[in-house]
Design a protein around this motif. Structure first.
Motif, mmCIF file in Angstrom:
data_model
loop_
_atom_site.group_PDB
_atom_site.id
_atom_site.type_symbol
_atom_site.label_atom_id
_atom_site.label_comp_id
_atom_site.label_asym_id
_atom_site.label_seq_id
_atom_site.Cartn_x
_atom_site.Cartn_y
_atom_site.Cartn_z
ATOM 1 N N GLY A 101 0.815 -1.207 0.000
ATOM 2 C CA GLY A 101 0.000 0.000 0.000
ATOM 3 C C GLY A 101 0.847 1.255 0.000
ATOM 4 O O GLY A 101 2.043 1.237 0.328
ATOM 5 N N ASN A 102 0.223 2.363 -0.420
ATOM 6 C CA ASN A 102 0.891 3.666 -0.454
ATOM 7 C C ASN A 102 2.161 3.644 -1.309
ATOM 8 O O ASN A 102 3.144 4.323 -1.020
ATOM 9 C CB ASN A 102 1.231 4.136 0.964
ATOM 10 N N GLY A 103 2.149 2.829 -2.383
ATOM 11 C CA GLY A 103 3.270 2.801 -3.319
ATOM 12 C C GLY A 103 4.411 1.888 -2.932
ATOM 13 O O GLY A 103 5.434 1.856 -3.630
ATOM 14 N N TRP A 104 4.270 1.114 -1.855
ATOM 15 C CA TRP A 104 5.344 0.225 -1.401
ATOM 16 C C TRP A 104 5.102 -1.214 -1.886
ATOM 17 O O TRP A 104 3.981 -1.716 -1.839
ATOM 18 C CB TRP A 104 5.435 0.214 0.123
ATOM 19 N N THR A 105 6.175 -1.872 -2.327
ATOM 20 C CA THR A 105 6.122 -3.280 -2.716
ATOM 21 C C THR A 105 7.279 -4.025 -2.072
ATOM 22 O O THR A 105 8.438 -3.605 -2.180
ATOM 23 C CB THR A 105 6.206 -3.447 -4.247
ATOM 24 N N LEU A 106 6.974 -5.121 -1.399
ATOM 25 C CA LEU A 106 7.986 -5.964 -0.783
ATOM 26 C C LEU A 106 8.385 -7.048 -1.778
ATOM 27 O O LEU A 106 7.525 -7.674 -2.408
ATOM 28 C CB LEU A 106 7.427 -6.597 0.489
ATOM 29 N N ARG A 107 9.691 -7.304 -1.928
ATOM 30 C CA ARG A 107 10.176 -8.241 -2.945
ATOM 31 C C ARG A 107 11.071 -9.311 -2.318
ATOM 32 O O ARG A 107 11.864 -9.024 -1.416
ATOM 33 C CB ARG A 107 10.976 -7.499 -4.025
ATOM 34 N N GLY A 108 10.932 -10.531 -2.814
ATOM 35 C CA GLY A 108 11.793 -11.622 -2.392
ATOM 36 C C GLY A 108 12.037 -12.573 -3.546
ATOM 37 O O GLY A 108 11.207 -12.695 -4.462
ATOM 38 N N SER A 109 13.180 -13.273 -3.530
ATOM 39 C CA SER A 109 13.519 -14.154 -4.640
ATOM 40 C C SER A 109 14.513 -15.210 -4.176
ATOM 41 O O SER A 109 15.394 -14.922 -3.354
ATOM 42 C CB SER A 109 14.122 -13.353 -5.803
ATOM 43 N N ILE A 110 14.359 -16.418 -4.702
ATOM 44 C CA ILE A 110 15.370 -17.456 -4.550
ATOM 45 C C ILE A 110 15.696 -17.972 -5.947
ATOM 46 O O ILE A 110 14.834 -18.027 -6.822
ATOM 47 C CB ILE A 110 14.891 -18.610 -3.643
ATOM 48 N N GLY A 111 16.952 -18.337 -6.164
ATOM 49 C CA GLY A 111 17.331 -18.754 -7.516
ATOM 50 C C GLY A 111 18.514 -19.687 -7.516
ATOM 51 O O GLY A 111 19.108 -19.995 -6.477
ATOM 52 N N GLU A 112 18.851 -20.135 -8.712
ATOM 53 C CA GLU A 112 20.004 -21.013 -8.899
ATOM 54 C C GLU A 112 20.526 -20.846 -10.318
ATOM 55 O O GLU A 112 19.754 -20.782 -11.279
ATOM 56 C CB GLU A 112 19.621 -22.473 -8.671
ATOM 57 N N ARG A 113 21.838 -20.761 -10.437
ATOM 58 C CA ARG A 113 22.489 -20.805 -11.741
ATOM 59 C C ARG A 113 23.327 -22.081 -11.808
ATOM 60 O O ARG A 113 24.089 -22.383 -10.892
ATOM 61 C CB ARG A 113 23.360 -19.565 -11.957
ATOM 62 N N ARG A 114 23.167 -22.806 -12.911
ATOM 63 C CA ARG A 114 23.752 -24.149 -13.020
ATOM 64 C C ARG A 114 24.325 -24.346 -14.425
ATOM 65 O O ARG A 114 23.775 -23.852 -15.417
ATOM 66 C CB ARG A 114 22.668 -25.201 -12.745
ATOM 67 N N VAL A 169 19.706 -15.725 -2.514
ATOM 68 C CA VAL A 169 18.453 -15.336 -1.882
ATOM 69 C C VAL A 169 18.437 -13.808 -1.844
ATOM 70 O O VAL A 169 19.388 -13.186 -1.371
ATOM 71 C CB VAL A 169 18.330 -15.910 -0.460
ATOM 72 N N ILE A 170 17.350 -13.228 -2.365
ATOM 73 C CA ILE A 170 17.262 -11.773 -2.519
ATOM 74 C C ILE A 170 16.052 -11.250 -1.755
ATOM 75 O O ILE A 170 14.977 -11.860 -1.790
ATOM 76 C CB ILE A 170 17.155 -11.374 -4.002
ATOM 77 N N ALA A 171 16.230 -10.132 -1.082
ATOM 78 C CA ALA A 171 15.125 -9.447 -0.417
ATOM 79 C C ALA A 171 15.265 -7.957 -0.680
ATOM 80 O O ALA A 171 16.374 -7.423 -0.752
ATOM 81 C CB ALA A 171 15.129 -9.712 1.080
ATOM 82 N N GLY A 172 14.115 -7.277 -0.859
ATOM 83 C CA GLY A 172 14.168 -5.851 -1.131
ATOM 84 C C GLY A 172 12.815 -5.196 -1.012
ATOM 85 O O GLY A 172 11.793 -5.847 -0.741
ATOM 86 N N VAL A 173 12.796 -3.900 -1.249
ATOM 87 C CA VAL A 173 11.561 -3.125 -1.166
ATOM 88 C C VAL A 173 11.593 -2.030 -2.222
ATOM 89 O O VAL A 173 12.647 -1.458 -2.514
ATOM 90 C CB VAL A 173 11.386 -2.520 0.248
ATOM 91 N N SER A 174 10.429 -1.787 -2.849
ATOM 92 C CA SER A 174 10.277 -0.726 -3.849
ATOM 93 C C SER A 174 9.297 0.320 -3.350
ATOM 94 O O SER A 174 8.328 -0.008 -2.660
ATOM 95 C CB SER A 174 9.771 -1.297 -5.181
ATOM 96 N N LYS A 175 9.545 1.559 -3.738
ATOM 97 C CA LYS A 175 8.644 2.658 -3.405
ATOM 98 C C LYS A 175 8.398 3.492 -4.663
ATOM 99 O O LYS A 175 9.340 3.994 -5.282
ATOM 100 C CB LYS A 175 9.255 3.536 -2.313
ATOM 101 N N GLN A 176 7.137 3.599 -5.054
ATOM 102 C CA GLN A 176 6.782 4.469 -6.177
ATOM 103 C C GLN A 176 6.800 5.909 -5.682
ATOM 104 O O GLN A 176 5.992 6.297 -4.833
ATOM 105 C CB GLN A 176 5.408 4.102 -6.718
ATOM 106 N N VAL A 177 7.710 6.704 -6.221
ATOM 107 C CA VAL A 177 7.905 8.068 -5.736
ATOM 108 C C VAL A 177 7.186 9.107 -6.594
ATOM 109 O O VAL A 177 7.087 10.271 -6.206
ATOM 110 C CB VAL A 177 9.407 8.406 -5.652
#
Length: 327
Positions: A101-114, A169-177
């Motif tokens: 809400g209010n332009g905020w997005t919570l982000r997470g990701s798991i991955g593998e390169r092989r 493993v990636i974690a982050g947050v976005s804000k629409q400004v």
């Protein structure tokens, strides 16, 4: 000669698309389904550490959740004086994004390169033949090799088929400004922790980034731009020195064929990841052409990627596919 011809064709395509945008894209429309290709660099050296992905600036609404499963399959071919690389690589990940809400997005990701044998050698040869491009020695070596050799730094890696060299493993947050008249701007902060315990990567190393994305929806087109700066903890690859910080940029042109279909031409640029070994320290250029198909709560995305300019520090050819589900 072939590389210059390919670069000229790309420049002409971009110029034509920009002219079409200026002539036909002056009327605003909804920002729905306006987003770039969710592809990160498929360069084998960039893949050892964090690689930003163009995100677009239209963040999620409060309570909205999206799950994405994506796979990229790349053919790596570098037949230069400073190093040789010849193998296939997969980049698989699952992303989870949630609107706060209010332009905020919570982000997470798991991955593998092989490293795998994806049997891409002959399709790559056929693709270059179809475009009238040279083979650069591809016919002169055994198919389906797995080889990395950088003599100046004593790097020689063979017999690593089906080896995972990165599990981030990636974690982050976005804000629409900013969001006005279908122009949106968002900022994102992310951190990646490496969980793989191979000789290629430093387990537990953390990479961080700050990213700025902008998206503009026009009548039948959308434009997307992204710029990121990253800081890395891992500073070498088996003795090859790596830069401790890099810039990354991208530009995307999206044509909305209908409410459910769109085509995207995307240009990705990354500062050279290595601090030596010829082309590995030069800027990495990747051009992707993709198709997006939308249903009510599902999006499917397919793309093909080719390298440009410095051809040995990026994928010879790569294929991308992803499915996103909104819940």
């Amino acid at each position: 000669m072939a590389s210059y011809l390919r670069s000229l064709i790309t420049a002409l395509l971009l110029s034509t698309l920009l002219v079409v945008t200026s002539v036909y894209g002056m009327t605003s429309s909804s920002s729905e389904n306006a987003e770039p290709l969710h592809i990160r660099s498929q360069s084998p050296v960039h893949g050892l550490r964090y690689t930003p992905t163009p995100l677009g600036a239209h963040v999620l609404k409060e309570g909205e959740t999206r799950i994405t499963a994506a796979t990229d399959v790349s053919s790596i071919w570098a037949n230069g004086n400073d190093f040789v690389m010849d193998f296939n690589m997969t980049d698989t990940r699952i992303d989870l994004d949630h609107g706060l809400g209010n332009g905020w997005t919570l982000r997470g990701s798991i991955g593998e390169r092989r490293i795998i044998n994806a049997h891409l050698d002959q399709p790559t040869i056929n693709f270059h033949n179809a475009l009238g491009l040279g083979q650069d020695g591809r016919r002169d070596v055994e198919k389906h090799r797995t080889l990395i050799a950088i003599p100046e730094y004593g790097v020689l890696v063979t017999d690593f088929n089906n080896e995972s060299f990165s599990r981030p493993v990636i974690a982050g947050v976005s804000k629409q400004v900013y969001h006005k008249q279908n122009l949106a701007i968002a900022m994102t902060a992310q951190a990646q922790v490496e969980t793989a315990s191979t000789s290629w990567t430093q387990q537990g190393s953390m990479d961080t980034s700050l990213q700025l994305d902008a998206s503009k929806r026009l009548r039948h087109f959308s434009l997307h731009g992204s710029f990121a700066y990253t800081w890395f903890e891992q500073d070498n690859f088996l003795g090859l020195p790596m830069r401790s910080s890099l810039y990354h940029g991208s530009g995307s042109f999206q044509w909305h064929q209908s409410k459910s279909d769109s085509w995207v031409l995307q240009y990705l640029v990354n500062e050279g990841a290595a601090d030596g070994a010829g082309e590995l320290k030069k800027v990495n250029h990747e051009m992707s052409l993709g198709y997006q198909r939308y249903w009510q709560t599902v999006k499917a995305e397919f793309a093909i990627t080719e390298n440009l300019f410095h051809l040995y520090n990026s994928p010879d050819i790569a294929f991308h596919g992803s499915v996103t589900v909104a819940i």
